[in-house]
Design a protein around this motif. Structure first.
Motif: not given
Length: 263
Positions: A28-33, A80-89
């Motif tokens: 979240w912090e990196k998303i918001q920044n 087209v990256p999915f901005l808020e995603s962090d799926f680990e893989i």
């Protein structure tokens, strides 16, 4: 070593008044920044409202002629990256977006408008929002949640439909999402608000409107190439567009693209 499979399906939890899963809040912090650039184009939708369709259209409009190799060598979720995603893989969406070398950068999000990083507004970025009617949206969302291992367990149809009506879905209520983005459009001139059903009814008309918003003037031949490339059957059979290369999706349960642009 990079993980090859996801842990058990995530639970829903309340995040600042919106139902979310940790895959969209861990970073979240990196998303918001996140630092948007003035020429970035943000593609915003409620889940299963035509995100991949519009992402592919935009990619074809901007890079179909100048970098045609993208279409056959780079999956759409990397273009087209999915901005808020962090799926680990996969690398986080913010990281993928930062590494894009294209201009403009095409970035997608399902975030409710109040969660969008402020830099997109500060940089006066263009936003393409797509809304889809609730009936078809929930049907598509149900099948998607069954095959997407990064989504909460969907349960049976009756349970899922009740959750949808109650707004207890990842990214919150459908109604709040589409109406709050519509209200934002009234104060932010660079939001182009599209309707999924209008695209089905007359793609030529909607493509012209989209190009006008983007300041593009493609030839009739170029527009036909975009229309042809973004037809359902072509995208469903295209490994770079149909998510078959993404291990988050279980194609043994269902394909990512099921029955055409009506489902």
């Amino acid at each position: 070593m990079e993980k090859t499979e996801l842990p058990p399906r995530p639970p829903l939890f309340d995040f600042q008044g919106v139902s979310m899963s940790h895959y969209f809040t861990d970073n979240w912090e990196k998303i918001q920044n996140f630092q948007a650039r003035p020429d970035d184009i943000l593609i915003a939708t409620y889940p299963k409202a035509g995100t991949t369709w519009v992402s592919y259209i935009l990619d074809l409009l901007y890079f179909g002629q100048t970098a045609p190799e993208r279409q056959t060598s780079i999956p759409i979720y990397e273009r087209v990256p999915f901005l808020e995603s962090d799926f680990e893989i996969h690398p986080p969406g913010t990281e993928l977006a930062d590494k894009l070398t294209t201009s403009p950068r095409l970035i997608k999000t399902h975030l409710p408008v109040q969660f969008v990083p402020k830099s997109f507004w500060e940089q006066n970025c263009r936003v393409v929002y797509v809304a889809r009617n609730a009936k078809d949206n929930v049907v598509s969302y149900f099948h998607f949640d069954n095959m997407n291992l990064a989504q909460p367990e969907p349960g049976d149809w009756n349970h899922f439909l009740q959750r949808f009506m109650d707004g207890k879905m990842v990214f919150g209520p459908w109604y709040d999402h589409v109406t709050n983005w519509w209200e934002k459009k009234q104060t932010h001139s660079k939001i182009h608000y599209m309707f999924y059903e209008d695209m089905i009814e007359d793609m030529g008309r909607e493509l012209d409107r989209l190009c006008s918003f983007l300041g593009l003037s493609p030839s009739a031949e170029e527009k036909e190439r975009v229309r042809g490339g973004s037809q359902f059957d072509n995208m469903k059979n295209n490994k770079m567009a149909n998510y078959s290369t993404d291990s988050v999706m279980d194609f043994k349960i269902s394909p990512f693209m099921r029955k055409g642009w009506l489902r």
